[in-house]
Write a protein that holds these residues in place. Structure first.
Motif, mmCIF file in Angstrom:
data_model
loop_
_atom_site.group_PDB
_atom_site.id
_atom_site.type_symbol
_atom_site.label_atom_id
_atom_site.label_comp_id
_atom_site.label_asym_id
_atom_site.label_seq_id
_atom_site.Cartn_x
_atom_site.Cartn_y
_atom_site.Cartn_z
ATOM 1 N N THR A 1 -86.583 60.908 10.141
ATOM 2 C CA THR A 1 -85.629 61.871 10.694
ATOM 3 C C THR A 1 -84.206 61.323 10.570
ATOM 4 O O THR A 1 -84.013 60.115 10.580
ATOM 5 C CB THR A 1 -85.920 62.111 12.195
ATOM 6 O OG1 THR A 1 -86.143 60.839 12.811
ATOM 7 C CG2 THR A 1 -87.134 62.989 12.400
ATOM 8 N N THR B 1 -80.784 60.227 11.922
ATOM 9 C CA THR B 1 -80.067 59.846 13.141
ATOM 10 C C THR B 1 -78.624 60.275 12.918
ATOM 11 O O THR B 1 -77.955 59.765 12.027
ATOM 12 C CB THR B 1 -80.132 58.322 13.368
ATOM 13 O OG1 THR B 1 -81.497 57.949 13.525
ATOM 14 C CG2 THR B 1 -79.353 57.915 14.601
ATOM 15 N N GLY C 1 -86.048 55.631 5.578
ATOM 16 C CA GLY C 1 -85.412 56.830 6.115
ATOM 17 C C GLY C 1 -85.764 58.077 5.322
ATOM 18 O O GLY C 1 -86.816 58.132 4.665
ATOM 19 N N THR C 2 -84.874 59.053 5.362
ATOM 20 C CA THR C 2 -85.159 60.375 4.807
ATOM 21 C C THR C 2 -84.864 60.468 3.296
ATOM 22 O O THR C 2 -84.979 61.535 2.719
ATOM 23 C CB THR C 2 -84.328 61.439 5.536
ATOM 24 O OG1 THR C 2 -82.942 61.113 5.356
ATOM 25 C CG2 THR C 2 -84.627 61.466 7.026
ATOM 26 N N VAL C 3 -84.462 59.376 2.704
ATOM 27 C CA VAL C 3 -84.151 59.264 1.262
ATOM 28 C C VAL C 3 -83.179 60.383 0.838
ATOM 29 O O VAL C 3 -83.430 61.141 -0.097
ATOM 30 C CB VAL C 3 -85.424 59.244 0.383
ATOM 31 C CG1 VAL C 3 -85.203 58.370 -0.864
ATOM 32 C CG2 VAL C 3 -86.642 58.736 1.117
ATOM 33 N N ARG D 1 -80.361 60.530 -0.827
ATOM 34 C CA ARG D 1 -79.849 60.634 -2.186
ATOM 35 C C ARG D 1 -80.812 61.435 -3.074
ATOM 36 O O ARG D 1 -80.401 62.275 -3.858
ATOM 37 C CB ARG D 1 -79.642 59.220 -2.761
ATOM 38 C CG ARG D 1 -78.639 59.150 -3.890
ATOM 39 C CD ARG D 1 -78.542 57.717 -4.430
ATOM 40 N NE ARG D 1 -79.781 57.248 -5.036
ATOM 41 C CZ ARG D 1 -80.156 57.501 -6.296
ATOM 42 N NH1 ARG D 1 -79.384 58.235 -7.084
ATOM 43 N NH2 ARG D 1 -81.299 57.054 -6.759
ATOM 44 N N HIS D 2 -82.117 61.194 -2.898
ATOM 45 C CA HIS D 2 -83.111 61.930 -3.686
ATOM 46 C C HIS D 2 -83.137 63.414 -3.268
ATOM 47 O O HIS D 2 -83.341 64.297 -4.086
ATOM 48 C CB HIS D 2 -84.513 61.329 -3.495
ATOM 49 C CG HIS D 2 -84.642 59.923 -4.009
ATOM 50 N ND1 HIS D 2 -85.817 59.429 -4.519
ATOM 51 C CD2 HIS D 2 -83.751 58.899 -4.095
ATOM 52 C CE1 HIS D 2 -85.650 58.163 -4.893
ATOM 53 N NE2 HIS D 2 -84.398 57.819 -4.635
ATOM 54 N N ASN E 1 -91.135 57.818 -3.689
ATOM 55 C CA ASN E 1 -92.397 57.165 -3.355
ATOM 56 C C ASN E 1 -92.913 57.675 -1.998
ATOM 57 O O ASN E 1 -92.229 57.542 -0.980
ATOM 58 C CB ASN E 1 -92.161 55.660 -3.311
ATOM 59 C CG ASN E 1 -93.433 54.872 -3.176
ATOM 60 O OD1 ASN E 1 -94.424 55.363 -2.644
ATOM 61 N ND2 ASN E 1 -93.409 53.639 -3.630
HETATM 62 P P1 NAP Z 1 -83.394 55.491 3.225
HETATM 63 O O1 NAP Z 1 -83.782 56.890 3.427
HETATM 64 O O2 NAP Z 1 -84.384 54.472 3.665
HETATM 65 O O3 NAP Z 1 -83.064 55.277 1.687
HETATM 66 C C1 NAP Z 1 -82.258 54.237 1.179
HETATM 67 C C2 NAP Z 1 -82.553 54.013 -0.287
HETATM 68 O O4 NAP Z 1 -83.766 53.277 -0.408
HETATM 69 C C3 NAP Z 1 -82.797 55.279 -1.073
HETATM 70 O O5 NAP Z 1 -81.588 55.857 -1.516
HETATM 71 C C4 NAP Z 1 -83.676 54.781 -2.194
HETATM 72 O O6 NAP Z 1 -82.945 54.048 -3.172
HETATM 73 C C5 NAP Z 1 -84.555 53.775 -1.468
HETATM 74 N N1 NAP Z 1 -85.743 54.412 -0.888
HETATM 75 C C6 NAP Z 1 -86.067 54.515 0.423
HETATM 76 N N2 NAP Z 1 -87.222 55.136 0.588
HETATM 77 C C7 NAP Z 1 -87.669 55.448 -0.653
HETATM 78 C C8 NAP Z 1 -88.816 56.109 -1.141
HETATM 79 N N3 NAP Z 1 -89.748 56.576 -0.307
HETATM 80 N N4 NAP Z 1 -88.956 56.263 -2.480
HETATM 81 C C9 NAP Z 1 -88.037 55.789 -3.320
HETATM 82 N N5 NAP Z 1 -86.915 55.159 -2.921
HETATM 83 C C10 NAP Z 1 -86.729 54.982 -1.591
HETATM 84 O O7 NAP Z 1 -82.032 55.177 3.976
HETATM 85 P P2 NAP Z 1 -80.653 56.004 4.008
HETATM 86 O O8 NAP Z 1 -80.520 56.830 2.783
HETATM 87 O O9 NAP Z 1 -79.667 54.981 4.351
HETATM 88 O O10 NAP Z 1 -80.797 56.943 5.241
HETATM 89 C C11 NAP Z 1 -81.032 58.331 5.139
HETATM 90 C C12 NAP Z 1 -81.277 58.898 6.507
HETATM 91 O O11 NAP Z 1 -82.462 58.339 7.036
HETATM 92 C C13 NAP Z 1 -80.186 58.617 7.501
HETATM 93 O O12 NAP Z 1 -79.723 59.838 8.055
HETATM 94 C C14 NAP Z 1 -80.837 57.761 8.576
HETATM 95 O O13 NAP Z 1 -80.403 58.136 9.851
HETATM 96 C C15 NAP Z 1 -82.291 58.080 8.404
HETATM 97 N N6 NAP Z 1 -83.239 56.995 8.779
HETATM 98 C C16 NAP Z 1 -84.330 57.363 9.494
HETATM 99 C C17 NAP Z 1 -85.298 56.436 9.805
HETATM 100 C C18 NAP Z 1 -86.496 56.889 10.585
HETATM 101 O O14 NAP Z 1 -86.667 58.055 10.851
HETATM 102 N N7 NAP Z 1 -87.388 55.988 10.926
HETATM 103 C C19 NAP Z 1 -85.163 55.124 9.362
HETATM 104 C C20 NAP Z 1 -84.039 54.777 8.621
HETATM 105 C C21 NAP Z 1 -83.086 55.730 8.316
HETATM 106 P P3 NAP Z 1 -82.323 54.724 -4.481
HETATM 107 O O15 NAP Z 1 -81.368 55.746 -4.001
HETATM 108 O O16 NAP Z 1 -81.671 53.551 -5.153
HETATM 109 O O17 NAP Z 1 -83.451 55.321 -5.292
#
Ligand code: NAP
Ligand code: MG
Length: 403
Positions: free
Chosen positions: A75, A77, A308-310, A312-313, A326
């Protein structure tokens, strides 16, 4: 083939962005065709949290306490930028923070290990699970800058008004900084119990480490509480399960972890867990292969992916571009929850399905079919990069052969 029946629902918490897209695909491709899913659905997507003034998060947490098992999607934050993007009424708190506060839990993170992706520490052939105490210490601190020629003290005032004082430092010519941190016996006890229960559940040794030689009151209290609870409630159970509880100094633990082959649970104080979980996740290869489960001291389980919610993808997906995200950690959140539901309800068929689905995920990757993040890391000669949906479809093909 008849679908597997469930007797009790599990709590399902939907989420945001790319993981929300994956959530639906997982259910359509890998759950609904095999399981007559009984779930109590809560939409924790940011839009719905805003519409309900975030009450939905509290309701989902209370439902988790009621049913004992939940599966959660990642989700958002909210930050200032999200408040604008979603026209939010307020900058709502982190859902995970809210859930953690209601469940009073400890977070356990464990990597999914597959052949072809060698950890940066090649001896780590088994998973290391990090248990992070998610309350207090430097995360609930009070700190200040101190001007020169100031005296700083710790003052504790008891209920009768008696004061106990300790000098922190007599600042001279040079001012500086001070910090006050705390923890509570109750929270440390909950942490200890969650760790002991999880170790029994996973049938893995439990390691715990603090800096008790330097911090003779603060860190030593953690060591003592763990030891007391272990002696009184878990010593026999650990013996029966053939596992051990091992306490050592944090420096020694770090050295032993590096030399180890993995296969144990490492309980960490809040800061150690924050830092070490990032190190361990990176060393195993990809954040997308890291699972996470929140376990309350009385055995309530909430499963999710560590990532997190990925975002960028998701923006690529919105533009109609192909993604290769993934889904493994989110899939393992589902299998973890289904297996736990099966264990609690003595539903062997459901447990068996969870085992087979996990095997199907690993077999698929080891056969060379994987998403882009793993494709970059894998040493398999016959590797092939597939898109988000095709990976799940390939898992379904592998699963069908196992059923
Ligand atoms: P993220 O969603 O973890 O992604 C960061 C980067 O890690 C992605 O851009 C991607 O890299 C790579 N990545 C993460 N998960 C992946 C997957 N399943 N498959 C492929 N690549 C993956 O972190 P974020 O973009 O900094 O945060 C996005 C949102 O998630 C924020 O709004 C944050 O609040 C929320 N968040 C929620 C939780 C939770 O609910 N537990 C935890 C952390 C963050 P590339 O772009 O290089 O491909
Ligand atoms: Mg961290």
């Amino acid at each position: 083939m008849s679908k597997i029946k469930m007797t009790t629902p599990l709590v399902e918490m939907d989420g945001d962005e790319m993981t929300r897209v994956i959530w639906q695909m997982i259910k359509d491709i890998l759950i609904y065709p095999y399981v007559d899913l009984k779930s109590e659905y809560y939409d924790l997507g940011l839009k719905h949290r805003d519409e309900t003034d975030d009450k939905v998060t509290v309701e989902a947490s209370n439902a988790t306490l009621k049913y004992g098992v939940a599966v959660k999607c990642a989700t958002i934050t909210p930050n200032a930028q999200r408040v604008e993007e979603y026209s939010l009424k307020e900058m709502w708190k982190s859902p995970n923070g809210t859930i953690r506060a209601i469940l009073d839990g400890t977070v356990f993170r464990a990597p999914i290990i597959v052949k072809g992706i060698t950890p940066y520490i090649p001896t780590w052939t088994k998973p290391i699970t990090i248990a992070r105490h998610a309350y207090g210490d430097v995360y609930k601190n009070t700190e200040m800058q101190v001007p020169s020629n100031s005296k700083c003290e710790l003052v504790c005032t008891d209920e009768s008004g008696n004061e106990t004082r300790r000098t922190i430092h007599d600042f001279g010519e040079s001012g500086g900084i001070i910090q006050g941190i705390h923890n509570t016996d109750a929270s440390i006890r909950s942490f200890a119990k969650s760790c002991f229960n999880y170790a029994l559940d996973a049938k893995q040794d439990l390691w715990f480490a603090t800096k008790d030689t330097i911090s003779k009151q603060y860190d030593h209290r953690f060591k003592d509480i763990f030891a007391e609870i272990f002696e009184a409630e878990y010593k026999e159970k650990f013996k029966e399960a053939g596992i051990t509880y091992f306490y050592t100094l944090i420096d020694d633990a770090v050295a032993r972890v590096i030399r180890s082959e993995g296969g144990y649970i490492w309980a960490c104080k809040n800061y150690d867990g924050d830092v070490m979980s990032d190190m361990v996740a990176t060393a195993y290869g990809s954040l997308a292969m890291m699972t996470s489960v929140l376990v309350s001291p009385d055995g309530v389980y909430e499963y999710e992916a560590a990532h997190g919610t990925v975002q960028r993808h998701y923006y690529k997906h919105l533009k109609g571009e192909e993604t290769s995200t993934n889904s493994c950690a989110t899939l393992f959140a589902w299998t973890g929850a289904l297996r736990k539901r099966g264990e609690l309800d003595k539903n062997a068929e459901l447990c068996d399905f969870a085992d087979k689905l996990e095997k199907a995920v690993i077999d698929t990757i080891e056969s060379g079919i994987m998403t882009g993040d793993l494709y970059l890391l894998s040493s398999l000669p016959q590797k092939k990069k597939v898109n988000t949906e095709d990976f799940l479809k390939a898992v379904a093909v592998t699963l069908d052969a196992l059923m």
